[in-house]
Each structure stands twice: as C-alpha cells, then as structure tokens.
Design a protein around this motif. Structure first.
Motif, PDB file in Angstrom:
ATOM      1  N   GLU A  79       0.851  -1.368  -0.061  1.00 21.88           N
ATOM      2  CA  GLU A  79       0.028  -0.121  -0.161  1.00 21.88           C
ATOM      3  C   GLU A  79       0.841   1.144   0.000  1.00 21.88           C
ATOM      4  OE1 GLU A  79      -2.290  -0.613   3.443  1.00 21.88           O
ATOM      5  OE2 GLU A  79      -3.644  -1.914   2.703  1.00 21.88           O
ATOM      6  N   TYR A  80       0.415   2.346  -0.964  1.00 20.22           N
ATOM      7  CA  TYR A  80       1.105   3.494  -0.850  1.00 20.22           C
ATOM      8  C   TYR A  80      -0.124   4.470  -0.805  1.00 20.22           C
ATOM      9  CZ  TYR A  80       3.885   7.661  -2.297  1.00 20.22           C
ATOM     10  OH  TYR A  80       4.487   8.912  -2.229  1.00 20.22           O
ATOM     11  N   GLU A  81      -0.160   5.144   0.524  1.00 15.83           N
ATOM     12  CA  GLU A  81      -1.421   6.031   0.662  1.00 15.83           C
ATOM     13  C   GLU A  81      -1.209   7.436  -0.320  1.00 15.83           C
ATOM     14  OE1 GLU A  81      -2.493   7.096   4.596  1.00 15.83           O
ATOM     15  OE2 GLU A  81      -1.896   4.951   5.592  1.00 15.83           O
ATOM     16  N   ILE A  82      -2.309   7.460  -0.950  1.00 15.96           N
ATOM     17  CA  ILE A  82      -2.409   8.569  -1.870  1.00 15.96           C
ATOM     18  C   ILE A  82      -3.478   9.524  -1.701  1.00 15.96           C
ATOM     19  CG2 ILE A  82      -3.468   7.201  -3.734  1.00 15.96           C
ATOM     20  CD1 ILE A  82      -0.527   9.704  -4.328  1.00 15.96           C
ATOM     21  N   GLU A  83      -3.382  10.669  -1.864  1.00 13.81           N
ATOM     22  CA  GLU A  83      -4.658  11.585  -1.609  1.00 13.81           C
ATOM     23  C   GLU A  83      -5.400  11.582  -2.988  1.00 13.81           C
ATOM     24  OE1 GLU A  83      -5.657  15.886   0.058  1.00 13.81           O
ATOM     25  OE2 GLU A  83      -3.720  15.483  -0.194  1.00 13.81           O
ATOM     26  N   SER A  84      -6.664  11.127  -2.840  1.00 12.33           N
ATOM     27  CA  SER A  84      -7.328  11.176  -4.062  1.00 12.33           C
ATOM     28  C   SER A  84      -8.500  12.263  -4.239  1.00 12.33           C
ATOM     29  CB  SER A  84      -8.268   9.812  -4.201  1.00 12.33           C
ATOM     30  OG  SER A  84      -9.036   9.604  -3.121  1.00 12.33           O
ATOM     31  N   VAL A  85      -8.534  13.118  -3.003  1.00 13.40           N
ATOM     32  CA  VAL A  85      -9.586  14.305  -3.056  1.00 13.40           C
ATOM     33  C   VAL A  85      -9.635  15.080  -4.318  1.00 13.40           C
ATOM     34  CG1 VAL A  85     -10.402  16.330  -1.692  1.00 13.40           C
ATOM     35  CG2 VAL A  85      -9.439  14.124  -0.546  1.00 13.40           C
ATOM     36  N   SER A  86      -8.564  15.137  -5.051  1.00 11.26           N
ATOM     37  CA  SER A  86      -8.408  15.889  -6.317  1.00 11.26           C
ATOM     38  C   SER A  86      -9.444  15.306  -7.316  1.00 11.26           C
ATOM     39  CB  SER A  86      -7.013  16.233  -6.783  1.00 11.26           C
ATOM     40  OG  SER A  86      -6.639  14.954  -7.056  1.00 11.26           O
ATOM     41  N   ALA A 127     -11.896   4.459   3.333  1.00  9.66           N
ATOM     42  CA  ALA A 127     -13.089   4.551   3.846  1.00  9.66           C
ATOM     43  C   ALA A 127     -13.018   4.268   5.383  1.00  9.66           C
ATOM     44  CB  ALA A 127     -14.244   3.688   3.330  1.00  9.66           C
ATOM     45  N   THR A 128     -12.040   4.129   5.927  1.00 13.39           N
ATOM     46  CA  THR A 128     -12.061   3.609   7.330  1.00 13.39           C
ATOM     47  C   THR A 128     -11.556   4.283   8.573  1.00 13.39           C
ATOM     48  OG1 THR A 128     -10.174   1.877   7.251  1.00 13.39           O
ATOM     49  CG2 THR A 128     -12.610   0.979   6.837  1.00 13.39           C
ATOM     50  N   ASP A 129     -10.476   4.964   7.975  1.00 12.91           N
ATOM     51  CA  ASP A 129      -9.604   5.746   8.928  1.00 12.91           C
ATOM     52  C   ASP A 129      -9.365   7.259   8.661  1.00 12.91           C
ATOM     53  OD1 ASP A 129      -7.753   6.737  10.648  1.00 12.91           O
ATOM     54  OD2 ASP A 129      -6.336   5.132  10.624  1.00 12.91           O
ATOM     55  N   SER A 131      -7.459   9.309   9.861  1.00 18.13           N
ATOM     56  CA  SER A 131      -6.323   9.806   9.813  1.00 18.13           C
ATOM     57  C   SER A 131      -5.213   9.687   8.743  1.00 18.13           C
ATOM     58  CB  SER A 131      -5.454   9.305  11.193  1.00 18.13           C
ATOM     59  OG  SER A 131      -5.342   7.935  11.031  1.00 18.13           O
ATOM     60  N   ARG A 132      -5.756   8.600   7.808  1.00 18.86           N
ATOM     61  CA  ARG A 132      -4.925   8.341   6.564  1.00 18.86           C
ATOM     62  C   ARG A 132      -5.015   9.207   5.275  1.00 18.86           C
ATOM     63  NH1 ARG A 132      -5.523   1.608   6.190  1.00 18.86           N
ATOM     64  NH2 ARG A 132      -3.675   2.176   5.155  1.00 18.86           N
ATOM     65  N   ILE A 133      -4.016   9.489   4.992  1.00 18.50           N
ATOM     66  CA  ILE A 133      -3.827  10.482   3.847  1.00 18.50           C
ATOM     67  C   ILE A 133      -5.060   9.834   2.630  1.00 18.50           C
ATOM     68  CG2 ILE A 133      -2.350  11.234   1.976  1.00 18.50           C
ATOM     69  CD1 ILE A 133      -0.182  10.743   3.627  1.00 18.50           C
ATOM     70  N   SER A 134      -5.217   8.508   2.462  1.00 18.68           N
ATOM     71  CA  SER A 134      -5.964   8.050   1.487  1.00 18.68           C
ATOM     72  C   SER A 134      -7.342   8.258   1.728  1.00 18.68           C
ATOM     73  CB  SER A 134      -5.488   6.602   1.270  1.00 18.68           C
ATOM     74  OG  SER A 134      -5.509   5.978   2.460  1.00 18.68           O
ATOM     75  N   TYR A 135      -7.762   8.820   2.835  1.00 22.01           N
ATOM     76  CA  TYR A 135      -9.316   8.716   3.387  1.00 22.01           C
ATOM     77  C   TYR A 135     -10.025   9.778   2.521  1.00 22.01           C
ATOM     78  CZ  TYR A 135     -13.091   9.124   6.674  1.00 22.01           C
ATOM     79  OH  TYR A 135     -14.471   9.364   7.007  1.00 22.01           O
ATOM     80  N   ASN A 136     -11.125   9.202   1.876  1.00 16.51           N
ATOM     81  CA  ASN A 136     -11.897  10.041   0.963  1.00 16.51           C
ATOM     82  C   ASN A 136     -13.355   9.565   1.172  1.00 16.51           C
ATOM     83  OD1 ASN A 136     -12.924  11.664  -0.911  1.00 16.51           O
ATOM     84  ND2 ASN A 136     -11.500  11.109  -2.527  1.00 16.51           N
ATOM     85  N   PRO A 137     -14.015   9.914   1.893  1.00 14.80           N
ATOM     86  CA  PRO A 137     -15.521   9.514   2.273  1.00 14.80           C
ATOM     87  C   PRO A 137     -16.424  10.018   1.058  1.00 14.80           C
ATOM     88  CG  PRO A 137     -15.029  11.540   3.664  1.00 14.80           C
ATOM     89  CD  PRO A 137     -13.512  11.056   3.326  1.00 14.80           C
ATOM     90  N   LEU A 138     -16.178  11.153   0.565  1.00 13.58           N
ATOM     91  CA  LEU A 138     -17.032  11.554  -0.654  1.00 13.58           C
ATOM     92  C   LEU A 138     -16.981  10.643  -1.681  1.00 13.58           C
ATOM     93  CD1 LEU A 138     -18.771  13.647  -1.695  1.00 13.58           C
ATOM     94  CD2 LEU A 138     -16.784  15.108  -2.495  1.00 13.58           C
ATOM     95  N   MET A 139     -15.750  10.217  -2.123  1.00 15.63           N
ATOM     96  CA  MET A 139     -15.548   9.048  -3.192  1.00 15.63           C
ATOM     97  C   MET A 139     -16.375   7.782  -2.954  1.00 15.63           C
ATOM     98  SD  MET A 139     -14.265   9.013  -6.366  1.00 15.63           S
ATOM     99  CE  MET A 139     -13.051  10.426  -6.370  1.00 15.63           C
ATOM    100  N   VAL A 140     -16.178   7.696  -1.708  1.00 17.38           N
ATOM    101  CA  VAL A 140     -16.878   6.614  -1.182  1.00 17.38           C
ATOM    102  C   VAL A 140     -18.309   6.579  -1.619  1.00 17.38           C
ATOM    103  CG1 VAL A 140     -17.220   4.686   0.768  1.00 17.38           C
ATOM    104  CG2 VAL A 140     -14.958   5.546   0.246  1.00 17.38           C
ATOM    105  N   GLN A 141     -18.735   7.503  -0.948  1.00 12.39           N
ATOM    106  CA  GLN A 141     -20.372   7.845  -1.001  1.00 12.39           C
ATOM    107  C   GLN A 141     -20.821   7.789  -2.400  1.00 12.39           C
ATOM    108  OE1 GLN A 141     -21.123  11.468   1.002  1.00 12.39           O
ATOM    109  NE2 GLN A 141     -20.445  10.961   2.960  1.00 12.39           N
ATOM    110  N   ARG A 142     -19.814   8.483  -3.469  1.00 11.57           N
ATOM    111  CA  ARG A 142     -20.311   8.515  -4.717  1.00 11.57           C
ATOM    112  C   ARG A 142     -20.321   6.724  -5.261  1.00 11.57           C
ATOM    113  NH1 ARG A 142     -16.333  12.409  -7.976  1.00 11.57           N
ATOM    114  NH2 ARG A 142     -17.706  11.380  -9.643  1.00 11.57           N
TER     115      ARG A 142
END
Length: 214
Positions: A79-86, A127-129, A131-142
């Motif tokens: 795993e390599y945590e990546i920010e997907s908010v963009s 979706a679960t933490d 504190s993780r850089i990869s956390y993106n609840p909006l993408m999960v909701q979509r």
C-alpha cells in the motif's frame, strides 16, 4: 407344623430381601462400569484422532492435512497512501478495478479470494480511518450511489502490474497490490491482484483502458 410354616415364610422373605438388595447394587455397579468403559473408549478415540458427525475418524496426520488445506491464507498488501480528493470534481460513475495477473495460472477459486483481498484493502484505505492520507469519504459515497461497481481485468505479468500501479499513484488513484502467502498455488510473495479505486471511471480508463476483461 405352624412353627415350621412360619420358619419357611421367614426364610422366603429373607431370600427375597437379599435378592432385592443384590439386584439394587448390581444395577448401580453395572451402569457405572459401562460408563467407565465408554469413557475409556472415548479417550482411545481422542488419542487416535477426531470423528465427525458421520462417525468418520480422522487420525492426527489426516486432521492436520485437512486443517492446513482449509486454513485461511494470510495475504500481504503493498500500500502507498495517495490523496484522491483531487478526483472528487471529476464527474461520472465511480468504480473499482481489480487487475489479475495471468502468468501465475491461478484457479478461479484462488482468483476470487485474491480479488476479495484487494477490494477490501482498497476500501479500508479510503473509507475507514480519518487519519490516513488516502481517506476520501466523498468518493466512497459516490461509489455507493453507483451501486459499488467493480470490474475484473487481465494483466499479463508483474512488470505490467507494476506499471499500472505506478500510473495509478501518479494520477491520485487509491491502489493496493496483494501478495500471496504461498500456501497453495503460487510462490510466497507473488503479486496476484492489483486493486484500484474507488475512482471515477474516466480516470481508471486512463490506467486500464487497454486491458481485457477477465
């Protein structure tokens, strides 16, 4: 004559009493002995192995082999945590892609298990933490609103999988590579499935657009 009759009755009663007492104690002793024998037999069975509901007895070696074959495999995730908010502003369906290596020759059951590991790993990352850089609840909701779609694709070898993984990271797509524990069909540490997303389909197509469906 009367005294003789009384004596006989007394003797009969005495014999009857002794018989009743003897029968009572025999009734107590025999079941206990039977239970002791059953317990002894049970201990012998436990020494030899275990039996199932059908009465089949498994010896120690057979039971060990059965447990080994059914033991849940422990996989490792790369795993390599990546920010997907963009990616949240990119419209369209959100899906998850599961890329399966073909050169390993995994059977269908094995492949299904590895895909499950990959999908779960991606979901945990995004979706679960908080504190993780990869956390993106909006993408999960979509993704949930889209019906949680997943697509399985073929990948020819590890080199191609590595390229896809690097491309996903560069585009900001959540990604996880599953490495097999090596207990069954493939060598330990083999990269089996690459999980991508959830991410917009338009972005995933840039990574996996040339791959064929599994």
């Amino acid at each position: 004559m009367l005294n003789q009759t009384n004596a006989n009755f007394a003797l009969y009663f005495a014999v009857a009493g002794v018989s009743l007492i003897t029968g009572y104690y025999l009734g107590q002793i025999l079941p206990a002995a039977s239970k002791a024998d059953q317990l002894k037999d049970s201990k012998e069975i436990l020494k030899q192995g275990k039996h199932d509901a059908t009465g089949h007895v498994y010896d120690s070696d057979e039971q060990s082999s059965t447990c080994d074959s059914e033991e849940e495999e422990e996989e490792e995730e790369e795993e390599y945590e990546i920010e997907s908010v963009s990616l949240n502003d990119i419209p369209g369906e959100v899906r998850m892609a599961l890329v399966i290596r073909q050169d390993l020759g995994m059977q269908k059951g094995k492949t299904a298990a590895q895909c499950s590991h990959a999908a779960l790993s991606c979901f945990i990352m995004i979706a679960t933490d908080e504190s993780r850089i990869s956390y993106n609840p909006l993408m999960v909701q979509r993704w949930f609103k889209s019906g949680q779609p997943k697509i399985t694709l073929k990948c020819p070898d590890k080199e191609t999988m590595d390229e896809l993984y690097a491309m996903a990271i560069s585009l900001g797509v959540n990604a996880s590579v599953i490495h097999d524990a090596g207990r069954t069909q493939v060598a330990a540490g083999s990269a089996t499935v690459l999980g991508l997303g959830p991410a917009p389909k338009a972005v995933l197509d840039q990574i996996t657009g040339k791959l064929k469906l599994y």
